[in-house]
Design an enzyme around this catalytic site. Structure first.
Site, PDB file in Angstrom:
ATOM      1  CG  ASP A  72      -0.234  -0.298   2.418  1.00 16.23           C
ATOM      2  OD1 ASP A  72       0.780   0.336   2.503  1.00 16.23           O
ATOM      3  OD2 ASP A  72      -0.905  -1.064   3.243  1.00 16.23           O
ATOM      4  CG  ASP A  74       1.624   5.024   4.176  1.00 12.27           C
ATOM      5  OD1 ASP A  74       0.378   4.728   4.532  1.00 12.27           O
ATOM      6  OD2 ASP A  74       2.471   4.162   4.424  1.00 12.27           O
ATOM      7  CG  ASP A 149       9.935   2.971  12.392  1.00 11.66           C
ATOM      8  OD1 ASP A 149      10.055   3.594  11.346  1.00 11.66           O
ATOM      9  OD2 ASP A 149       8.946   1.994  12.548  1.00 11.66           O
TER      10      ASP A 149
HETATM   11  P1  ATP Z   1       4.578  -2.348   6.000  1.00 11.23           P
HETATM   12  O1  ATP Z   1       3.275  -1.268   5.337  1.00 11.23           O
HETATM   13  O2  ATP Z   1       5.325  -2.888   5.100  1.00 11.23           O
HETATM   14  O3  ATP Z   1       3.939  -3.081   7.285  1.00 11.23           O
HETATM   15  P2  ATP Z   1       5.628   0.177   6.793  1.00 11.23           P
HETATM   16  O4  ATP Z   1       6.958   0.828   7.300  1.00 11.23           O
HETATM   17  O5  ATP Z   1       5.096   0.859   5.588  1.00 11.23           O
HETATM   18  O6  ATP Z   1       5.692  -1.354   6.509  1.00 11.23           O
HETATM   19  P3  ATP Z   1       3.207   1.466   8.234  1.00 11.23           P
HETATM   20  O7  ATP Z   1       2.863   1.092   9.420  1.00 11.23           O
HETATM   21  O8  ATP Z   1       2.370   1.176   6.947  1.00 11.23           O
HETATM   22  O9  ATP Z   1       4.549   0.421   8.009  1.00 11.23           O
HETATM   23  O10 ATP Z   1       3.801   2.772   8.593  1.00 11.23           O
HETATM   24  C1  ATP Z   1       4.321   3.793   7.502  1.00 11.23           C
HETATM   25  C2  ATP Z   1       5.319   4.524   8.123  1.00 11.23           C
HETATM   26  O11 ATP Z   1       5.077   5.377   9.170  1.00 11.23           O
HETATM   27  C3  ATP Z   1       6.489   3.654   8.093  1.00 11.23           C
HETATM   28  O12 ATP Z   1       7.334   3.553   7.213  1.00 11.23           O
HETATM   29  C4  ATP Z   1       7.432   4.986   9.163  1.00 11.23           C
HETATM   30  O13 ATP Z   1       8.069   5.787   8.488  1.00 11.23           O
HETATM   31  C5  ATP Z   1       6.188   5.193   9.970  1.00 11.23           C
HETATM   32  N1  ATP Z   1       5.839   4.580  11.215  1.00 11.23           N
HETATM   33  C6  ATP Z   1       5.105   3.309  11.324  1.00 11.23           C
HETATM   34  N2  ATP Z   1       4.961   3.154  12.659  1.00 11.23           N
HETATM   35  C7  ATP Z   1       5.753   3.904  13.422  1.00 11.23           C
HETATM   36  C8  ATP Z   1       6.400   3.934  14.683  1.00 11.23           C
HETATM   37  N3  ATP Z   1       5.563   3.163  15.467  1.00 11.23           N
HETATM   38  N4  ATP Z   1       7.362   4.889  15.093  1.00 11.23           N
HETATM   39  C9  ATP Z   1       7.789   5.809  14.105  1.00 11.23           C
HETATM   40  N5  ATP Z   1       7.309   5.612  12.705  1.00 11.23           N
HETATM   41  C10 ATP Z   1       6.602   4.848  12.499  1.00 11.23           C
HETATM   42 MG    MG Z   2       2.782   0.673   4.694  1.00  9.33          MG
END
Ligand code: ATP
Ligand code: MG
Length: 456
Positions: A72, A74, A149
């Protein structure tokens, strides 16, 4: 090819200590705008045309650089949620921990969030362990990058110019296959303990090794996960279990000492010799399905994770003389109730789990009209898949699974033959083995339980 490109990028864009981000052009990172989903591209374009900054950010950029298809997208923007909402007809503001906007375009939903300032446990509301409770202060793009993060998650891709904005040398870290925390890992874990789980999940899924500074504190700090609300933990567990890499993730969790307490559900089961094989088989099966883009259901997986607890409880009840079917229902409720306080399994998932379990004894009844009724059940397929896992793990004979497969696909005549050839005694019902000598008088309605065959 990507690696070669990345090496080129790294050579030219030596990490600088300044707060100025590196601007990495397409020739050096290789992500073309066509690789980004149409909805994400359009969202950025509309925002930019209206005077806002807008970038594809986070997991999608990271995944594209690594060569994984993003699941997905963002978008991060300088526009406020209200401004975003006003620009897209099919959009809505949703407020969980903070306000974000879902922009719908075609079949896709893009999550648009406004740049936010970095969390600072000193100046924000925290719980008594330092966990940040509110982090909805808007900020600059640089601040937005810093509150993310890991460095590989703080990359901003502009589909118009095909440039990556890199504040924390995330591109170099991807090249080095390293998952590095932005800022001091201990502080960042204290602010949000879920980051420990994210480290393990992203490391296992993307084949990145967790930088030692981020890895070492995990063992000590794992207990902080106890303070995380159950619903949030459950969300993260679902992500982990359905990442397509649940097996390596869970192995890594064990290695990091993270599986205790965190997964009350897995805790017991992974320690159980009997349940162990079954659970790993189920997880491997789920991983395969996710990677092949086949549908997976949380209900099915949770049904497998808890099955051996149900089996033990069920066997004890039957040994105490309870009837097979009511004993199973009691066992199901007791096992699920024990989980209820610990993990926020939603009511719908609980319903699915129960459906699958409740079908299991019915596979033992291969006489009369019952098999015809069973194959008409809407959950027959899920129940049969579950039955097959039980057989693969050695709990019941494979003969039963094959029989049902043939019966479900057979024509009228063959079905009659199959019914005649089915063994009289249940092939399943392994727990009944223990009570062979204590058999009560037959209960009627096909409830009598025979001795279980030896396990293969
Ligand atoms: P995936 O979607 O593959 O699980 P993702 O990194 O995109 O991994 P998401 O939960 O969609 O995870 O989060 C989007 C973005 O938001 C992350 O890439 C990161 O930059 C930020 N993020 C998410 N969770 C946290 C957190 N707990 N602390 C800090 N930043 C975060
Ligand atoms: Mg994501």
């Amino acid at each position: 090819m990507i690696r070669k490109l990345l090496r080129k990028v790294f050579r030219r864009a030596a990490p600088s200590a300044s707060a100025e981000p590196a601007l990495i052009p397409v020739e050096r990172h290789g992500i073309r705008r066509e690789q980004v989903s149409p909805a994400a591209r359009k969202t950025c374009k509309v925002l930019q045309e209206n005077g806002h900054k807008a970038y594809v950010v986070g997991g999608a950029v990271r995944d594209l650089l690594i060569g994984h298809p993003p699941k997905d997208y963002d978008v991060a923007t300088s526009a406020t949620p209200e401004e975003v909402r006003a620009l897209f007809r099919r959009s809505r503001i949703i407020g969980r921990r903070f306000k974000i906007v879902h922009v719908m375009s075609g079949p896709e939903t893009i999550e648009v969030s406004t740049f936010r300032a970095s969390q600072d446990a000193e100046s924000t509301e925290t719980d008594e362990h330092g966990r940040v409770l509110r982090d909805n202060v808007y900020g600059s793009m640089a601040e937005d990058a810093t509150r993310r993060d890991f460095t590989v998650n703080a990359l901003y891709y502009d589909p118009q110019s095909e440039t990556i904005v890199d504040y924390h040398h995330g591109v170099a870290d991807i090249q080095h296959k390293t998952l590095r925390m932005i800022g001091d890992p201990r502080t960042r874990y204290r602010e949000d303990p879920v980051r420990m789980l994210r480290a393990v999940r992203l490391g296992a899924k993307l084949g990145l090794s967790i930088d030692p500074d981020a890895r070492h504190p995990i063992r000590d700090m794992a207990v902080l996960l106890e303070n995380v609300p159950a619903a949030r933990l459950f969300d993260e567990m679902l992500k982990l279990l359905f990442s397509g890499y649940a097996v390596p993730c869970l192995k890594q969790l064990r290695e990091e000492g993270l599986h205790h307490g965190l997964l009350p559900l897995l805790d017991v089961i992974l320690e159980q010799p009997l349940g162990e094989r079954f659970v790993w088989l189920a997880l491997e099966n789920t991983d395969q399905r996710v990677r092949q883009d086949k549908p997976v259901s949380p209900g099915f997986l949770f049904a497998t994770l808890l099955w051996h607890e149900v089996l033990a409880n069920w066997a004890a009840r039957k040994a105490a003389g309870e009837h097979t079917q009511p004993a199973l229902f009691q066992a199901m409720d007791e096992v699920l109730d024990a989980q209820a306080g610990k993990l926020a399994i939603t009511r719908r998932i609980v319903g699915d789990i129960k459906d699958i379990w409740a079908l299991q004894p019915r596979f033992d009844k291969r006489t009369g009209k019952m098999p015809y009724r069973l194959i008409e059940q809407p959950r027959f397929r899920a129940g049969w898949d579950f039955l097959r896992l039980r057989a693969q793990s050695g709990e019941i004979p494979m003969e039963l699974v094959d029989w049902w497969d043939r019966f479900a696909h057979a024509g009228e005549e063959e079905r009659a033959t199959l019914l005649r050839s089915a063994p009289e005694t249940p092939a399943s019902d392994a727990p009944a083995k223990k009570r062979r000598r204590r058999r009560r008088k037959p209960t009627g309605g096909g409830e009598a339980v025979g001795g279980a065959p030896e396990q293969p």
